[in-house]
Design an enzyme around this catalytic site. Sequence first.
Site: not given
Length: 622
Positions: A249, A253, A382, A516, A602
């Site tokens: 994360e 980010r 994913d 998404e 992503t």
Amino acid sequence: MPVATLLPFTATPNRKSVSPTSFRLTEKFILLLVFSAFITLCFGAIFFLPDSSKLLSGVFFHSSAVETNTRTGSDSGDPGSAGSDDRVLAKIRKDHEKALLEAKDTLQKWPDEIKQDILNEKEKVAKESAAQGGNDVNTLPFVEYHRPPGATGHEPQDPETKERRDKIKEMMKHAWGSYRRYAWGSNELRPISKQGHSSNLFGSIKGATIVDALDTLYIMEMFEEFDAATDWVEKNLDFNVNAEVSVFEVNIRFVGGLLSAYYLSGKEVYRRKAVELGEKLLPAFKTPTGIPWALLNLKSGIGRNWPWASGGSSILAEYGTLHLEFMHLSKLSGNPDFAQKVMNIRKVLNRLDKPQGLYPNYLNPNSGQWGQHHVSVGGLGDSFYEYLLKAWLMSDRTDEEAKKMYYDALQAIETNLMRKSSSGLTYIAEWKGGLLEHKMGHLTCFAGGMIALGADGAASEKTGHQMEQAAEIARTCHESYARTALKLGPEAFRFDGGVEAIATRQNEKYFILRPEVIETYMYMWRFTHDPKYREWGWEAVQALEQHCKVEGGYSGVRDVYASTPNHDDVQQSFYLAETLKYLYLLFSDDDHLPFDHWVFNTEAHPLPVIKKDVTDIPNEVE
């Protein structure tokens, strides 16, 4: 220093024109006098200066031996001090002779050679410093900044499209303004209670929404807000925390957001902060296999995995979603370690057998063996597949290893996981030890955009087929929205027991402002210009405005099938980073962040394609 007094006679700018016979007798005599004085001064220093050896060694070469002897040697009153003094004196004489030889060699060199020696010495010191404690982020190598095309776009010519894009910018202003008013500096906003919210994913690092939203502010040309965010980053963004963070994360980010802000704006503070944080994440790779830990204490460098993960395993979507950012960190820092760490992950994976060609979600970082055989293109798996494709695209299509891994994996997914419902909806199921669970997560809906993005790189006979697959997945995900009361999609939906594209479990009915489905609409619009994708995106905008917008920002909802929304009181940072950005781009022209120059991580942070050069080697950073 003596060396300086000699340099004007020997290191002249036009030395190539000077011949040994060009000195007159008086000049030779002066040179002889100077050299004699120099020798006399050196020998005098040996016997009369108390610390002359340090002086000479400091001038001509790096030596700590004498310092060590003089600091640890016996006091002169000691009975054995005489022998010690003799040894020290012998050492001084030896060092002195070495210094004279080095000085003589230096004075015989051309000026260009001396400059090159200095540069080589600086480079050596820099490497030693990096080995001991990493690069000093305040002395990063010079990088010539070039903004890739399309950082900002043009206004759409179509009035309706322009009006809709302007509406999305208003949504961003409301989300950002509310965060700034009620939660400035916190990681996220609680829009109902109008206060800050912090997730334990970031430890005690602050400002997740600020960093996540930087590039969205920039591409929407909200420059005043971008400057305020830059000021906060410069003064308040601190990674020197004694706290455990999610490597995944924090990478997607914070590192991704900082890299993107640098490439869009050229502001050096973002490069410096990105490299600083990247270096703090490197200890996560200290495992027997080099597969990184999921969690890392940024101060101690101690890592571990989630306690719920199969047998202490690392998670595919986490260790497999570092490649884009780490390749750019190597490019911007000059430190190859970042690239080497993520390339090693591939080596480990390529040594393993894949069940049915699939990649299980769990891998033990100690043994290098798969954990539980659970495969998903949604949560836990994913973005690993996404980063295989995007690693190839970001390398300007030179990373052939990533390309092969992606298309092989996509073929295994089509064969083993992709299914059609009785009414003809295509979905991607989950695989557990050979048995299919006919469930598709909201997270899995990114796959429509991924497959469309990679279709033109597939074998020519498969390009059309993959575009059809992408369109079918987009339709299924749209149906998951259309079949709810709020016209917002659930966290997961099922295809069993006569149910299609509907959540049947209460813990799967929530919507947390996820991007998404919008992401797939954006990609499908770019590649097909079919107007239905913009219409579907506008439906989502209306639902967000009607059911998620509150006075203090935007909130997720707990049940998309209930007629009245029950808000969860969290404005996720990815709502500003991804959902609103993808909506804005859906109603923008194709030359705004064009795909041949930019690749999205992503978290929807755009990173530039590393353009190939004739001297480039595939899989290596420029």
